[in-house]
Design an enzyme around this catalytic site. Structure first.
Site, PDB file in Angstrom:
ATOM      1  CG  ASP A  33      36.925  53.142  47.867  1.00 10.95           C
ATOM      2  OD1 ASP A  33      36.247  52.521  48.795  1.00 10.95           O
ATOM      3  OD2 ASP A  33      37.600  54.109  48.320  1.00 10.95           O
ATOM      4  N   GLY A  36      30.730  51.571  51.568  1.00 14.98           N
ATOM      5  CA  GLY A  36      30.809  51.184  52.852  1.00 14.98           C
ATOM      6  C   GLY A  36      30.430  52.758  53.601  1.00 14.98           C
ATOM      7  NE  ARG A  37      34.704  56.641  53.050  1.00 17.82           N
ATOM      8  CZ  ARG A  37      35.043  56.819  51.789  1.00 17.82           C
ATOM      9  NH1 ARG A  37      34.907  58.012  51.175  1.00 17.82           N
ATOM     10  NH2 ARG A  37      35.950  55.794  51.418  1.00 17.82           N
ATOM     11  CD1 TRP A  38      26.010  56.601  49.201  1.00 16.24           C
ATOM     12  CD2 TRP A  38      25.123  54.784  49.703  1.00 16.24           C
ATOM     13  NE1 TRP A  38      24.550  56.477  48.649  1.00 16.24           N
ATOM     14  CE2 TRP A  38      24.179  55.521  49.258  1.00 16.24           C
ATOM     15  CE3 TRP A  38      24.663  53.551  50.513  1.00 16.24           C
ATOM     16  CZ2 TRP A  38      22.775  54.940  49.225  1.00 16.24           C
ATOM     17  CZ3 TRP A  38      23.278  53.123  50.540  1.00 16.24           C
ATOM     18  CH2 TRP A  38      22.362  53.750  49.617  1.00 16.24           C
ATOM     19  CD  GLU A  80      45.783  43.913  48.368  1.00 17.85           C
ATOM     20  OE1 GLU A  80      44.933  44.468  47.394  1.00 17.85           O
ATOM     21  OE2 GLU A  80      46.898  43.677  48.113  1.00 17.85           O
ATOM     22  CG  ASN A  81      38.384  43.890  48.723  1.00 14.65           C
ATOM     23  OD1 ASN A  81      37.981  44.188  47.670  1.00 14.65           O
ATOM     24  ND2 ASN A  81      38.831  44.866  49.597  1.00 14.65           N
ATOM     25  NE  ARG A 201      40.017  54.557  45.881  1.00 16.86           N
ATOM     26  CZ  ARG A 201      40.956  53.755  46.691  1.00 16.86           C
ATOM     27  NH1 ARG A 201      41.911  53.821  46.180  1.00 16.86           N
ATOM     28  NH2 ARG A 201      40.419  53.142  47.695  1.00 16.86           N
ATOM     29  NE  ARG A 207      44.300  54.358  50.039  1.00 17.49           N
ATOM     30  CZ  ARG A 207      43.954  55.092  50.906  1.00 17.49           C
ATOM     31  NH1 ARG A 207      44.365  56.230  51.192  1.00 17.49           N
ATOM     32  NH2 ARG A 207      42.884  54.732  51.586  1.00 17.49           N
ATOM     33  CD  GLU A 220      45.799  63.151  31.853  1.00 17.85           C
ATOM     34  OE1 GLU A 220      45.423  63.719  32.965  1.00 17.85           O
ATOM     35  OE2 GLU A 220      46.392  63.378  31.141  1.00 17.85           O
TER      36      GLU A 220
END
Ligand code: V0D
Length: 255
Positions: A33, A36-38, A80-81, A201, A207, A220
Site C-alpha cells: 500500500d 498512489g500517495r507516493w 474492492e479494487n 502493511r 488495518r 504479528e
C-alpha cells in the site's frame, strides 16, 4: 553453483536462524500500500506509483529469497479494487504479465514457486494466461513459495470455503462432527500454505482490508509509515528485527 546446490539453498523450511541470530519468520505477508500517495506527493500520475511499487516488489522478493523466507505472500489486487476508475483497473491488470515477462526467468533460476490466491476466472484473458503460465512453469520448484493475491477478498474466500464444506456434507462425504478448523483451512485459497507469522502493511494505514482474515489469527503485525515504492531490503530486515522482539505466546502464558 550447481543446479543441485541452488535447489538446496532455495529449499523452504520452518523458521530458521539468520547469520545474525535472528529467527526468520517462515511466512511473511505484505499489503503493498501507499503507491498512489507516493505518486501524488511527487506530482506524478498514479501509474508511476504502481511502476515504482513493482520495483519495490522486485527488491523485496530478492531480499526474502536471500533471507530464506519460506513463503512470501503479496496483496496485489483486492476484490474492492474493481471500484477504481476503469483506466486504472486496466492498467493494474496489465502488471502481472509485464512483471512476469521480465522477472519469471530470475524467479525460475531462484527455484521460486508462484501461486495465486483469489478467483482468476473474473480476470481478463491476458492476465489469466500470464498467471497460468507462471503457475505451470514453476509448479515443480521447491524453493520460496511466492503467492500473489489477485482478485482476492478474505470474506468471500471464507464464504467459498463454507459452501464447499456444505456441499461435501450434503453429499454425505463429511459428517458434521468432523468439521474442524483444519477442514475450513483446506478449502481456503491458502490450503497447503502455513499461516503468516508476520504481516506487514506499509503506507501508514493500520488495518487488514479483507486480507488473510482467517489465516492471520496469530500473526504479528507491523505498520511502517514508509510507502510501498520506497520499501526495500532494509525495511524487511527491520520487520524481522521487530518480529524478533515480540513475544509470541499464542494465547498461552510464558513459562
Ligand atoms: C501495483 C505494487 C506485480 C502494488 C506492485 C494485478 C500495486 C505493482 C504484480 C504481479 C501490481 C501480480 C501477479 C503476478 C506477478 C506480478 C502486480 C498487480 C499490481 C495487480 F503473477 N505488481 N503488481 N499485480 N502493482
Amino acid at each position: 553453483m550447481t543446479h543441485r546446490l541452488r535447489k538446496f539453498l532455495g529449499t523452504r523450511s520452518g523458521q530458521s536462524l539468520s547469520r545474525t541470530g535472528h529467527t526468520i519468520p517462515r511466512h511473511v505477508a505484505i499489503i503493498m500500500d501507499g503507491n498512489g500517495r507516493w505518486a501524488r506527493r511527487r506530482g506524478l500520475p498514479r501509474s508511476a506509483g504502481h511502476y515504482a511499487g513493482m520495483q519495490a516488489l522486485r527488491r523485496t522478493i530478492r531480499a526474502a529469497a536471500d533471507l530464506g523466507i519460506g513463503f512470501l505472500t503479496l496483496y496485489a489486487f483486492s476484490t474492492e479494487n474493481w471500484h477504481r476508475p476503469k483506466e486504472e483497473v486496466d492498467f493494474l491488470l496489465r502488471l502481472p504479465s509485464e512483471f512476469l515477462k521480465t522477472d519469471l526467468p530470475e524467479l525460475k533460476m531462484r527455484n521460486v514457486r508462484i501461486c495465486f490466491l483469489g478467483s482468476l476466472d473474473e480476470l481478463p484473458a491476458h492476465t489469466r494466461e500470464a498467471a497460468g503460465a507462471a503457475l505451470a512453469e514453476t509448479a515443480g520448484n521447491t524453493g520460496m513459495v511466492l503467492s500473489f493475491a489477485v482478485n482476492y477478498g478474505s470474506r468471500s474466500e471464507i464464504v467459498r470455503a463454507v459452501r464447499e464444506v456444505v456441499r461435501e456434507s450434503l453429499a454425505g462425504r463429511l459428517v458434521l462432527e468432523a468439521i474442524s478448523e483444519k477442514t475450513i483451512s483446506t478449502y481456503l485459497f491458502t490450503a497447503g500454505i502455513p499461516d503468516p507469522d508476520l504481516l506487514i502493511r506499509p503506507g501508514g494505514e493500520q488495518r487488514l482490508s479483507n486480507f488473510l482474515l482467517w489465516q492471520s489469527a496469530y500473526a504479528e503485525f507491523w505498520f511502517p509509515r514508509v510507502c510501498w515504492p520506497d520499501f526495500g531490503r532494509e525495511h524487511l530486515l527491520e520487520a524481522i528485527e521487530v518480529y524478533n522482539k515480540r513475544d509470541r505466546r499464542y494465547g498461552g502464558i510464558k513459562l
